[in-house]
Structures are given as structure tokens and as C-alpha cells.
Design a protein around this motif. Structure first.
Motif, PDB file in Angstrom:
ATOM      1  N   ILE A 142       0.856  -1.181   0.000  1.00 41.61           N
ATOM      2  CA  ILE A 142       0.000   0.000   0.000  1.00 41.61           C
ATOM      3  C   ILE A 142       0.892   1.231   0.000  1.00 41.61           C
ATOM      4  O   ILE A 142       1.872   1.300   0.745  1.00 41.61           O
ATOM      5  CB  ILE A 142      -0.956  -0.004   1.209  1.00 41.61           C
ATOM      6  CG1 ILE A 142      -1.919   1.187   1.147  1.00 41.61           C
ATOM      7  CG2 ILE A 142      -0.202  -0.027   2.531  1.00 41.61           C
ATOM      8  CD1 ILE A 142      -3.059   1.108   2.144  1.00 41.61           C
ATOM      9  N   ALA A 143       0.584   2.173  -0.875  1.00 35.73           N
ATOM     10  CA  ALA A 143       1.414   3.383  -0.968  1.00 35.73           C
ATOM     11  C   ALA A 143       0.601   4.507  -1.588  1.00 35.73           C
ATOM     12  O   ALA A 143      -0.343   4.288  -2.342  1.00 35.73           O
ATOM     13  CB  ALA A 143       2.660   3.122  -1.809  1.00 35.73           C
ATOM     14  N   ARG A 144       0.999   5.724  -1.246  1.00 42.30           N
ATOM     15  CA  ARG A 144       0.382   6.922  -1.813  1.00 42.30           C
ATOM     16  C   ARG A 144       1.460   8.000  -1.906  1.00 42.30           C
ATOM     17  O   ARG A 144       1.848   8.546  -0.875  1.00 42.30           O
ATOM     18  CB  ARG A 144      -0.773   7.374  -0.910  1.00 42.30           C
ATOM     19  CG  ARG A 144      -1.579   8.536  -1.468  1.00 42.30           C
ATOM     20  CD  ARG A 144      -2.823   8.808  -0.633  1.00 42.30           C
ATOM     21  NE  ARG A 144      -2.514   9.000   0.772  1.00 42.30           N
ATOM     22  CZ  ARG A 144      -3.346   8.753   1.785  1.00 42.30           C
ATOM     23  NH1 ARG A 144      -4.555   8.284   1.543  1.00 42.30           N
ATOM     24  NH2 ARG A 144      -3.002   8.961   3.030  1.00 42.30           N
ATOM     25  N   PRO A 145       2.003   8.270  -3.097  1.00 42.61           N
ATOM     26  CA  PRO A 145       1.690   7.676  -4.405  1.00 42.61           C
ATOM     27  C   PRO A 145       2.287   6.274  -4.524  1.00 42.61           C
ATOM     28  O   PRO A 145       3.207   5.920  -3.787  1.00 42.61           O
ATOM     29  CB  PRO A 145       2.358   8.639  -5.388  1.00 42.61           C
ATOM     30  CG  PRO A 145       3.517   9.189  -4.630  1.00 42.61           C
ATOM     31  CD  PRO A 145       3.046   9.331  -3.207  1.00 42.61           C
ATOM     32  N   ALA A 146       1.744   5.503  -5.446  1.00 41.51           N
ATOM     33  CA  ALA A 146       2.155   4.120  -5.606  1.00 41.51           C
ATOM     34  C   ALA A 146       3.232   3.991  -6.671  1.00 41.51           C
ATOM     35  O   ALA A 146       3.299   4.789  -7.604  1.00 41.51           O
ATOM     36  CB  ALA A 146       0.948   3.265  -5.995  1.00 41.51           C
ATOM     37  N   PRO A 147       4.105   2.975  -6.556  1.00 39.85           N
ATOM     38  CA  PRO A 147       5.087   2.715  -7.610  1.00 39.85           C
ATOM     39  C   PRO A 147       4.401   2.399  -8.933  1.00 39.85           C
ATOM     40  O   PRO A 147       3.319   1.799  -8.967  1.00 39.85           O
ATOM     41  CB  PRO A 147       5.856   1.495  -7.104  1.00 39.85           C
ATOM     42  CG  PRO A 147       5.577   1.426  -5.644  1.00 39.85           C
ATOM     43  CD  PRO A 147       4.217   2.009  -5.449  1.00 39.85           C
ATOM     44  N   THR A 148       5.024   2.775 -10.022  1.00 38.54           N
ATOM     45  CA  THR A 148       4.474   2.510 -11.341  1.00 38.54           C
ATOM     46  C   THR A 148       4.800   1.102 -11.793  1.00 38.54           C
ATOM     47  O   THR A 148       5.642   0.403 -11.210  1.00 38.54           O
ATOM     48  CB  THR A 148       5.051   3.491 -12.364  1.00 38.54           C
ATOM     49  OG1 THR A 148       6.468   3.273 -12.440  1.00 38.54           O
ATOM     50  CG2 THR A 148       4.772   4.932 -11.969  1.00 38.54           C
ATOM     51  N   ARG A 149       4.156   0.710 -12.859  1.00 33.10           N
ATOM     52  CA  ARG A 149       4.447  -0.602 -13.439  1.00 33.10           C
ATOM     53  C   ARG A 149       5.903  -0.684 -13.851  1.00 33.10           C
ATOM     54  O   ARG A 149       6.579  -1.694 -13.590  1.00 33.10           O
ATOM     55  CB  ARG A 149       3.541  -0.844 -14.648  1.00 33.10           C
ATOM     56  CG  ARG A 149       3.893  -2.103 -15.423  1.00 33.10           C
ATOM     57  CD  ARG A 149       2.946  -2.353 -16.561  1.00 33.10           C
ATOM     58  NE  ARG A 149       3.385  -3.495 -17.343  1.00 33.10           N
ATOM     59  CZ  ARG A 149       2.627  -4.133 -18.216  1.00 33.10           C
ATOM     60  NH1 ARG A 149       1.390  -3.743 -18.415  1.00 33.10           N
ATOM     61  NH2 ARG A 149       3.095  -5.162 -18.896  1.00 33.10           N
ATOM     62  N   ALA A 150       6.417   0.358 -14.489  1.00 32.32           N
ATOM     63  CA  ALA A 150       7.810   0.336 -14.952  1.00 32.32           C
ATOM     64  C   ALA A 150       8.770   0.173 -13.781  1.00 32.32           C
ATOM     65  O   ALA A 150       9.748  -0.583 -13.863  1.00 32.32           O
ATOM     66  CB  ALA A 150       8.121   1.617 -15.727  1.00 32.32           C
ATOM     67  N   ALA A 151       8.501   0.860 -12.676  1.00 30.94           N
ATOM     68  CA  ALA A 151       9.389   0.764 -11.521  1.00 30.94           C
ATOM     69  C   ALA A 151       9.353  -0.636 -10.913  1.00 30.94           C
ATOM     70  O   ALA A 151      10.401  -1.197 -10.552  1.00 30.94           O
ATOM     71  CB  ALA A 151       8.997   1.808 -10.484  1.00 30.94           C
TER      72      ALA A 151
END
Length: 494
Positions: free
Chosen positions: A215-224
Motif C-alpha cells: 500500500i502506498a500513496r503515491p504508488a510505484p508505477t508498473r515500470a518501476a
């Protein structure tokens, strides 16, 4: 199977065609109500696969399991912690047909709902295709984004994101024959956002491995997350060979309890995603008969079915429990990256009944708060301090949680665990059909637009155990005083 004719009016109309929608449709049909499903497509196998703790599934759903295994483990340090709780992967096709068979004849309308309005004889639901559909009971079960109403996320959506791949490996990337629920070891080095490996052996040289941000805000991207997964695999000397499938998962975890007015929201649309684990399917299967009974009873006696259904789905005790869970979300969001492993080490060191109950959406608020209190006292000081700050940021919620903990009973009964089926393979809750690689196309979403929900993957289910989180002979007053002592450095109290 769905009927080919479409009557002008039905008792109930459900927007959506996922497991939650069809489970509620089956419950309503069992109460002799006519039901319409409105979805953008005809019945089809669910695009995401679903898993659950075996003892949390109703008997008919256990019969839909593709695999059940008993070796489920977590790593919060060098040695694994066995969870000792069988887990099941549902066969999507079997699951769909079981839901449809349980429902019997349905009216199935292919379309996209735009809005609904009340009238003298019920509600009229309008579709983008120009259809006006009427029903006395209307349900939004259209997934995380909803359709007729939008879920609320306090402070903004906090997301679970994950990138995974199914591949053949020359060297096992995780323990052969085991499902790794959570591995916080980081051979590739720490990252800015804490992530863990989620992995399972699918038989032979085939494994599913997934880099997950809980859980995160903002969340890691798919690329990351993709880059981090490959870094992990290279660092541990297990690069993938032939890649059979790639997967991207993103959905909000912190939906508030919905306001109880208008059409019912059910499943992910109704805030039923567990704020700590992200699971919801088994919870929806359990809730559907209760909600259907309440709505049908109201319809048969001339009362408002929506009010009855809201009361059955979100009674005051469950709303209070959601408040406690969202306090846990705030705590997790404040933890430094290197403190998540110690947090979960202490969490899974709790008696199994305690952590089972904490992951159960039906556990009452007092039991949840007692478990949180016990966990807090077991954590190292460095982990406690950010959690204490999170608690102080919402003193009203924290105070109510403490009062619930102090008033909770010290013990409660719960049925014993059901016998587990023998494990026949490995799989889990986030996979697509591994037997049809031609259907396993890479998703087009390269990065996450965090203003919208991308739902493609993990939809799980949580445990089903009741516990108060503290041993019966523990002095709760001492625990409360210990908590106050830990808070004094932050509050300036002497």
C-alpha cells in the motif's frame, strides 16, 4: 444460464458481472426474486483469478478450487515463517459456472450504465446504449471504480500495485513446492518504496513471481516494479527464461464505509476490499446471502430494500471496525521502508487466531483494537514511534479504538478449521489461466494513472477466525499504560 428474453421490469438489477455481483444475484434468486445483470459483455470467465484461505470459502466454492496447498510462508528475515493455513486457487471457469448455476435464470443485459433515478415504482437505470431499465432494488457491483456511486478514499486513494510474470526458470526463484505470500528480503538493495516478492511454484520449472507494493500513496508505477523484479531475480541468480505471461495489478485499498443511501454498493464498489490485505472475494461470497435475505424480506413486506440491505451489509459494528482498519492503513503509510519487515515479523508472531481475525472483515472493532494494541507492544521502539504519530493524528478514532479494546470480551468461540484438501500443485490469488498462454497478452497500461483504477489481477479473500488478539490472562490496563508511556515523548506529557 442467462435467459435470452428481457422483461421490462425485474425485482432486482445488479450492475456488474464479477464474483460479487453474481454471488448476490444467486442469493436474490434463492429468495424467489427476478434479477437482471447489466454488464458490458455476456457471461465470460473472470479476467483475474481468485484465491482464498480454504477455510474462508463456502463449501460450494471450495469445489471450484484448481489447486490447494499447505506450504504457505512469509520471509521477514533469513528464515521462513510458515503460515500453516491452506490456501486455494479458484478455477475461473468452474467458479463462473458454479455462480451461474446457483443463480438459475437471469435476465442479462449487455450495456454500460450511466446513472439511475428513483421513481414511484422503484428505480430507473439508464444505459449508454439508450435503454431504460426498471427495478425495485438496484445494486452497484461494478468493481473498484463503481458505476452509480464512487467510493471515498480518505486522504486520497492509497493503492496496492504489483508487477508479475509467469516464466520458466533454470534455477528456482523461490522455494520449490511452496507458495511465498510475502518475502521482504531484498538482495537487490532497498528501494524508496518498500516492496516484497510474492511467488509460487506452478509445477516443474514454472513459477509465478511478483514484485508487490502492499500500500502506498503515491504508488510505484508498473515500470518501476518491473525493473525492481528483474533486479531482484538477477541479484539472487535466478533470471527468468521463457516468459509466458506478464501481469499488472493496481487498485485502491482504503475505501471508507459508504454512506447508506440510494442504490446498494456491493463488492469492491461497496468498500469491501480489506484495507490491510486487499482481499475481498471470499468476504463478498459470505455477505451475499445475508444481504439478499434482508433485501428480499423488505421487498416482500413493502419496506425499502436498499435501507434493509445497507443495514445488513454495514451495521454499526462493521463501520466501527472499518474505522479501526483505516487507522491501520494510516500507520502502514507512515512506516519507513526498513520498518515494514519488523512490523510483519511481529504481526505473524502473534497467535494464528489473532492475525487470522485481523485479516477477517467480520471481526468486531474491539477484537481488532486489542490485536493492534498487542502488536504495538511487541514492536521495537523504532517501529512504534511512527505508528504512535499516526494514532495521534486522529485522536478521535484512536480513542474510540482504545475504548473498544477495553470493552471487548476476552475470549470468543469460533468453529474449528475445516479439513484441508491435499495440495495438488501451486497457485494463488492473482493469476490468469496458465494453460492458455495465447490469451495471456501483456496489459497495455505501462504506467499507472493514479486518478483512475486499473483492475487486472489480485482479488483475494481473507481469513475466517475470531480472536480478541490478547491472551485471556493479559492485564489490558497494563497494556494501555504501556501505550501511554510510549506516546509521552510525542505528546510532550510528563
Amino acid at each position: 444460464m442467462p435467459a435470452h428474453t428481457e422483461p421490462a421490469h425485474t425485482d432486482a438489477l445488479i450492475v456488474g458481472a464479477g464474483p460479487a455481483a453474481l454471488a448476490l444475484a444467486a442469493g436474490l434468486r434463492a429468495r424467489h426474486l427476478s434479477v437482471r445483470i447489466v454488464a458490458p459483455h455476456a457471461p465470460q470467465a473472470f479476467p483475474a483469478t481468485y484465491g482464498a484461505w480454504l477455510d474462508d470459502l463456502p463449501g460450494w466454492a471450495r469445489a471450484c478450487a484448481a489447486h490447494v496447498w499447505t506450504d504457505v510462508r512469509v520471509y521477514t528475515g533469513p528464515q521462513p515463517t510458515p503460515l500453516l493455513r491452506p490456501y486455494a486457487l479458484l478455477d475461473n471457469t468452474r467458479f463462473l459456472h458454479a455462480l451461474l448455476d446457483r443463480a438459475g435464470p437471469l435476465t442479462w443485459t449487455v450495456g454500460t450504465v450511466t446513472h439511475a433515478a428513483p421513481g414511484p415504482d422503484g428505480w430507473t437505470v439508464h444505459t449508454r446504449e439508450g435503454k431504460d431499465l426498471t427495478a425495485r432494488f438496484v445494486v452497484d457491483a461494478a468493481g473498484h471504480a463503481g458505476s452509480l456511486r464512487r467510493p471515498r478514499h480518505p486522504g486520497g486513494a492509497a493503492l496496492q500495485t504489483a508487477y508479475g510474470l509467469t516464466a520458466r526458470f533454470e534455477q528456482p526463484p523461490s522455494a520449490p513446492g511452496a507458495m511465498v505470500w510475502m518475502d521482504y528480503r531484498a538482495p537487490h538493495g532497498p528501494g524508496e518504496t518498500p516492496t516484497f516478492l510474492y511467488a509460487m511454484h506452478l509445477g516443474g520449472d514454472t513459477y509465478f513471481v511478483e514484485e508487490t507494493s502492499l500500500i502506498a500513496r503515491p504508488a510505484p508505477t508498473r515500470a518501476a516494479l518491473r525493473a525492481r523484479l528483474h533486479e531482484r531475480l538477477r541479484a539472487q541468480g535466478t533470471p527468468p527464461g521463457e516468459i509466458l505471461h506478464e501481469e499488472w495489478v493496481a487498485f485502491p485499498m482504503n475505501a471508507d464505509a459508504p454512506d447508506p443511501h440510494g442504490p446498494l454498493a456491493f463488492g469492491a464498489a461497496g468498500g469491501m476490499v480489506h484495507p490491510i490485505s486487499g482481499f475481498q472475494v471470499a468476504g463478498a461470497l459470505r455477505a451475499a446471502p445475508l444481504v439478499a435475505r434482508a433485501a428480499a424480506g423488505a421487498l416482500h413486506t413493502g419496506r425499502d430494500p436498499h435501507a434493509a440491505a445497507w443495514a445488513a451489509l454495514w451495521p454499526p459494528e462493521r463501520r466501527a471496525a472499518r474505522e479501526v482498519h483505516l487507522l491501520g492503513v494510516k500507520a502502514l503509510l507512515t512506516l519507513p521502508p526498513d520498518q515494514l519487515a519488523p512490523f510483519f515479523r511481529a504481526f505473524f508472531a502473534l497467535p494464528p487466531a489473532a492475525w487470522h481475525a485481523f485479516l477477517d472483515p467480520d471481526t468486531p472493532p474491539g477484537a481488532l483494537a486489542r490485536t493492534m494494541l498487542r502488536l504495538f507492544t511487541a514492536l521495537p521502539n523504532r517501529t512504534r514511534l511512527p505508528l504512535a504519530r499516526a494514532a495521534l493524528a486522529t485522536p478521535g478514532v484512536s480513542g474510540r479504538a482504545l475504548r473498544s479494546a477495553m470493552n471487548a470480551p476476552t475470549a470468543s468461540a469460533h468453529p474449528g478449521p475445516v479439513p484441508a484438501r491435499q495440495a495438488g500443485g501451486m497457485s494463488d490469488d492473482t493469476r490468469t489461466d496458465h494453460d492458455t498462454p495465447t490469451e495471456n497478452a501483456v496489459l497495455n497500461h505501462e504506467d499507472l494513472n493514479q486518478t483512475e483504477t486499473i483492475e487486472s489481477g489480485m482479488q483475494g479473500a481473507t481469513g475466517n477466525a475470531d480472536a480478541n488478539g490478547l491472551d485471556p490472562d493479559v492485564d489490558l490496563g497494563e497494556r494501555v499504560e504501556e501505550l501511554r508511556e510510549n506516546l509521552r515523548p510525542l505528546t510532550g506529557q510528563k
